[in-house]
Design a protein around this motif. Structure first.
Motif, PDB file in Angstrom:
ATOM      1  N   HIS A   7       0.759  -1.166   0.040  1.00 24.19           N
ATOM      2  CA  HIS A   7      -0.050  -0.019   0.193  1.00 24.19           C
ATOM      3  C   HIS A   7       0.924   1.301  -0.088  1.00 24.19           C
ATOM      4  O   HIS A   7       0.473   2.314  -0.214  1.00 24.19           O
ATOM      5  N   GLY A  36      -7.824  -4.031   1.847  1.00 23.22           N
ATOM      6  CA  GLY A  36      -7.220  -5.238   2.503  1.00 23.22           C
ATOM      7  C   GLY A  36      -7.545  -5.641   3.887  1.00 23.22           C
ATOM      8  O   GLY A  36      -8.116  -4.762   4.597  1.00 23.22           O
ATOM      9  N   ILE A  95      -4.610  -9.955   3.270  1.00 21.59           N
ATOM     10  CA  ILE A  95      -5.060  -9.986   1.831  1.00 21.59           C
ATOM     11  C   ILE A  95      -5.027  -8.440   1.463  1.00 21.59           C
ATOM     12  O   ILE A  95      -5.320  -7.448   2.101  1.00 21.59           O
ATOM     13  N   THR A  96      -4.273  -8.274   0.282  1.00 24.81           N
ATOM     14  CA  THR A  96      -4.382  -6.812  -0.384  1.00 24.81           C
ATOM     15  C   THR A  96      -4.916  -6.880  -1.900  1.00 24.81           C
ATOM     16  O   THR A  96      -4.502  -7.753  -2.641  1.00 24.81           O
ATOM     17  N   ALA A 115      -4.441  -9.291  -6.735  1.00 26.11           N
ATOM     18  CA  ALA A 115      -4.382  -9.749  -5.310  1.00 26.11           C
ATOM     19  C   ALA A 115      -3.254 -10.168  -4.681  1.00 26.11           C
ATOM     20  O   ALA A 115      -2.699 -10.792  -5.487  1.00 26.11           O
ATOM     21  N   TYR A 148      -1.610 -12.136  -1.213  1.00 32.77           N
ATOM     22  CA  TYR A 148      -1.796 -12.913  -0.095  1.00 32.77           C
ATOM     23  C   TYR A 148      -0.609 -13.626   0.373  1.00 32.77           C
ATOM     24  O   TYR A 148      -0.019 -14.258  -0.424  1.00 32.77           O
ATOM     25  N   THR A 182     -13.387  -9.008   1.187  1.00 29.99           N
ATOM     26  CA  THR A 182     -12.492  -8.337   1.604  1.00 29.99           C
ATOM     27  C   THR A 182     -12.823  -6.722   1.915  1.00 29.99           C
ATOM     28  O   THR A 182     -12.297  -6.323   2.694  1.00 29.99           O
TER      29      THR A 182
END
Ligand code: CA
Length: 227
Positions: A77, A133, A137-138, A146, A148, A167
């Motif tokens: 992020h 997220g 998980i994003t 994705a 993970y 999510t």
């Protein structure tokens, strides 16, 4: 710019460019942590989450592209801008595809750089943030990517839609009916076992734990990896 911003992380070995940047950013009220090689930059990331990373590609110990890959694996992020003398189109494309939010060619004017930093931070701050997220998980809602547990994949629409639904509200259980509705938005020809097939595909790609089944009720992703 946000007054409460975390420091910006600058990874740049050129003493002249580095000190100019620290001064110019300081004038904008932005604190800078300045690292002069890839390793110390990576070390700094272990300690603090910066508001933004300014990354030079030509670093003494290894390529900034390796730092970029690590940042996108472990800190998906954090906004990142490449600052580099390499103006080859292939380099720019590679940088952006590897997940850089912007790419600024040296020599650049401070005014332009500041404007671009503000633009990147605005995108990150905006309410229609495109990354969601639960810490493990994003999901990048624009790129359909994705992540993970250190694995990042580009997902087909249906799989992405299902994972996005869960999510968006980690810790909430979604019934078969709720999930079916969501999948139907993506694929009008959705079949009765579409959920099972899609969940199976996601678990196979990432890990069984990515989606939890709550027997008789539905499915969820955990609120946070520790819960
Ligand atoms: Ca350099």
């Amino acid at each position: 710019m946000r007054a409460e911003s975390a420091p910006l992380l600058l990874i740049e070995d050129d003493p002249m460019i580095g000190s100019n940047l620290v001064r110019a950013l300081g004038d904008e009220g932005i604190t800078v942590v300045w690292c002069k090689d890839a390793q110390s930059g990576e070390n700094a990331l272990q300690i603090n989450t910066p508001s933004l990373i300014l990354l030079d590609l030509g670093l003494p110990d290894r390529s900034g592209m390796e730092v970029l890959a690590l940042v996108r694996r472990a800190h998906a992020h954090i906004p990142l801008m490449i600052i580099t003398a390499r103006d080859d189109v292939d380099d720019r494309v590679a940088g952006l595809e590897a997940g850089a939010d912007d790419y600024v060619i040296k020599p650049f004017g401070m005014k332009e750089l500041m404007a671009r930093i503000r633009a990147v931070l605005r995108r990150v701050d905006s309410p229609d943030q495109h990354v969601i997220g639960n810490g493990e998980i994003t999901l990048d809602l624009l790129a359909h990517k994705a992540s993970y547990r250190n694995k990042t994949l580009l997902l087909p629409s249906k799989e992405f839609a299902l994972l996005q639904l869960l999510t968006n509200a980690p810790g909430s259980i979604f019934s078969r009916e709720q999930i079916e509705q969501r999948l139907y938005e993506w694929d009008k020809g959705v079949t009765t076992n579409a959920i099972d097939v899609t969940i199976y595909a996601l678990r196979k790609k990432f890990d069984n734990d990515i989606i939890r089944n709550v027997r008789g009720i539905g499915w969820m992703v955990l609120k946070s990896p520790l819960s």
